[in-house]
Design a protein around this motif. Structure first.
Motif, mmCIF file in Angstrom:
data_model
loop_
_atom_site.group_PDB
_atom_site.id
_atom_site.type_symbol
_atom_site.label_atom_id
_atom_site.label_comp_id
_atom_site.label_asym_id
_atom_site.label_seq_id
_atom_site.Cartn_x
_atom_site.Cartn_y
_atom_site.Cartn_z
ATOM 1 N N PHE A 136 -3.701 4.254 -3.783
ATOM 2 C CA PHE A 136 -4.307 3.433 -2.851
ATOM 3 C C PHE A 136 -5.258 2.136 -3.300
ATOM 4 O O PHE A 136 -5.239 1.088 -3.062
ATOM 5 C CB PHE A 136 -5.037 4.204 -1.803
ATOM 6 C CG PHE A 136 -5.638 3.276 -0.584
ATOM 7 C CD1 PHE A 136 -5.140 2.703 0.359
ATOM 8 C CD2 PHE A 136 -7.191 3.065 -0.586
ATOM 9 C CE1 PHE A 136 -5.767 2.168 1.392
ATOM 10 C CE2 PHE A 136 -7.820 2.488 0.427
ATOM 11 C CZ PHE A 136 -7.092 1.876 1.418
ATOM 12 N N ILE A 172 0.848 -1.178 -0.002
ATOM 13 C CA ILE A 172 0.061 0.012 0.005
ATOM 14 C C ILE A 172 0.926 1.215 0.133
ATOM 15 O O ILE A 172 0.692 2.128 -1.039
ATOM 16 C CB ILE A 172 -0.954 0.000 1.211
ATOM 17 C CG1 ILE A 172 -1.922 -1.087 0.859
ATOM 18 C CG2 ILE A 172 -1.691 1.381 1.104
ATOM 19 C CD1 ILE A 172 -3.211 -1.179 2.079
ATOM 20 N N SER A 230 -3.530 -0.548 -5.215
ATOM 21 C CA SER A 230 -2.825 -1.551 -4.524
ATOM 22 C C SER A 230 -3.874 -2.703 -4.003
ATOM 23 O O SER A 230 -3.507 -3.602 -3.947
ATOM 24 C CB SER A 230 -2.134 -0.811 -3.109
ATOM 25 O OG SER A 230 -2.964 -0.377 -2.315
ATOM 26 N N LEU A 231 -5.101 -2.192 -3.734
ATOM 27 C CA LEU A 231 -6.183 -3.157 -3.190
ATOM 28 C C LEU A 231 -6.689 -3.851 -4.167
ATOM 29 O O LEU A 231 -6.594 -5.199 -4.128
ATOM 30 C CB LEU A 231 -7.377 -2.249 -2.600
ATOM 31 C CG LEU A 231 -6.945 -1.532 -1.447
ATOM 32 C CD1 LEU A 231 -8.350 -0.794 -1.091
ATOM 33 C CD2 LEU A 231 -6.475 -2.271 -0.224
ATOM 34 N N CYS A 281 2.677 1.689 -3.523
ATOM 35 C CA CYS A 281 1.801 2.007 -4.357
ATOM 36 C C CYS A 281 1.381 3.671 -4.611
ATOM 37 O O CYS A 281 1.482 4.322 -5.571
ATOM 38 C CB CYS A 281 0.571 1.105 -4.621
ATOM 39 S SG CYS A 281 0.945 -0.596 -5.032
#
Length: 357
Positions: free
Chosen positions: A279, A184, A282-283, A187
């Motif tokens: 963010f 996280i 990254s998820l 990224c």
């Protein structure tokens, strides 16, 4: 009325005027040279197997990029109202100063578009020399300007090139250090760095190839660029003709470099959008390659490679996730950021996004 910069002896122009026209010439030159391949490159690659004409068209659009240093020099000189001779001299000096052509053995080889920061330095130096010389030598300028200004500028710029390249190397080391972090923060940070770089004279594509960025890091880089495209597309709507936001959406973000220098607050919505999209990326697990990292949504290079990176899952789910990361989240975040910063907090007016050609 736009100020004219004659080349008579004793001519004085303000540093702001010179800098603005330098940046404007650089921005338009980059866009003019890179847009054809950015728009058509991936499409033509997909069409190559069907007919030889697509291979030839791909070669043409790729080769146009190599003219970027010359275009920058010519457009800087044009903005400064130089004569055709002055335009030719600045163009030649910029080409040599870019480092795009190197001698290997007994053969001159074009290695790419060169270093854009050093190209800008060469264009500025050649322009200043022409402004200083002016018309002191009358008709002899036809000999003096190409022989001395172009050659001397090219020689100086070639010696500054290794030091200027250290800037790119330093950024590369910083980006590589981020890859050692957890997904996280990695990224988000890489998205922020690439969002800042893509609107500068530094080439994100060249940087990505140089540092060999891959996987989630490459996807985050591409997402950062997509965030900038979203912010500038939304920002330029309503204060420019449709061609400006369309050009930005298709990859011409560097054309807003003069606006960024004049109004650094533009970084505020850019960094906000880049952080949020980084963010989300990254998820989702948005990835890429070193070839795709520097492009964002330009030519759909980033989305196509991110789609491949997601593996062999459901086609529809993968499509939705890629669209969410590259289009939905960046543009919704950009719209919200613009509303909060310009309407609620009143930190800037939309006029700062008006493009001056």
């Amino acid at each position: 009325m736009e100020q004219t910069a004659p080349t008579r002896p004793g001519t004085k122009i303000g540093p702001k005027y010179f800098l603005f026209n330098l940046l404007n010439g650089v921005a338009i030159g980059i866009v003019a040279g890179l847009i054809p391949n950015a728009i058509l490159g991936e499409i033509l690659k997909a069409l190559v197997p069907f007919h030889p004409v697509f291979t030839q068209l791909l070669h043409v659009t790729t080769a146009i990029q190599f003219a970027v240093p010359c275009l920058i020099g010519a457009l800087v000189a044009y903005r400064l109202k130089f004569t055709p001779l002055g335009i030719a001299v600045v163009s030649a000096a910029s080409f040599m100063g870019s480092g795009a052509v190197v001698l290997k053995g007994h053969t001159w080889v074009i290695t790419g578009i060169g270093d854009l920061i050093n190209t800008m330095f060469a264009a500025a130096l050649a322009s200043l020399m022409i402004l200083f010389i002016g018309e002191r030598f009358g008709s002899l300028n036809l000999i003096i300007l190409p022989t001395f200004v172009a050659v001397l500028t090219g020689y100086i710029a070639l010696h500054t090139l290794p030091y200027v390249k250290l800037v790119t190397s330093a950024i590369g080391h910083m980006v590589n250090s981020f890859t050692e972090l957890q997904p996280i923060p990695m990224c988000i940070l890489i998205s922020l760095v690439y969002a800042s770089i893509v609107i500068s004279p530094i080439s994100t594509a060249a940087l990505s190839m140089a540092i060999g960025i891959e996987g989630l890091a490459a996807g985050s880089a591409s997402i950062g660029i997509a965030a900038v495209e979203a912010v500038l597309t939304v920002g330029t709507l309503g204060v420019n003709r449709l061609g400006v936001p369309m050009t930005i959406f298709l990859g011409g973000v560097k054309m807003m470099l003069p606006n960024l220098v004049r109004h650094p607050i533009i970084f505020l919505p850019i960094t906000t959008t880049a952080a949020v999209t980084g963010f989300v990326a990254s998820l989702i697990g948005i990835g890429g390659t070193k070839e795709s990292a520097g492009f964002g949504i330009i030519g759909l290079v980033g989305p196509i490679n991110a789609f491949r990176f997601l593996g062999n899952g459901n086609f529809m789910i993968k499509t939705v996730l890629v669209a969410l990361a590259f289009f939905v989240v960046p543009f919704i975040t950009a719209i919200i950021a613009h509303f909060i910063y310009s309407k609620v907090l009143k930190l800037y007016d939309k006029e700062i996004f008006r493009f001056i050609d």
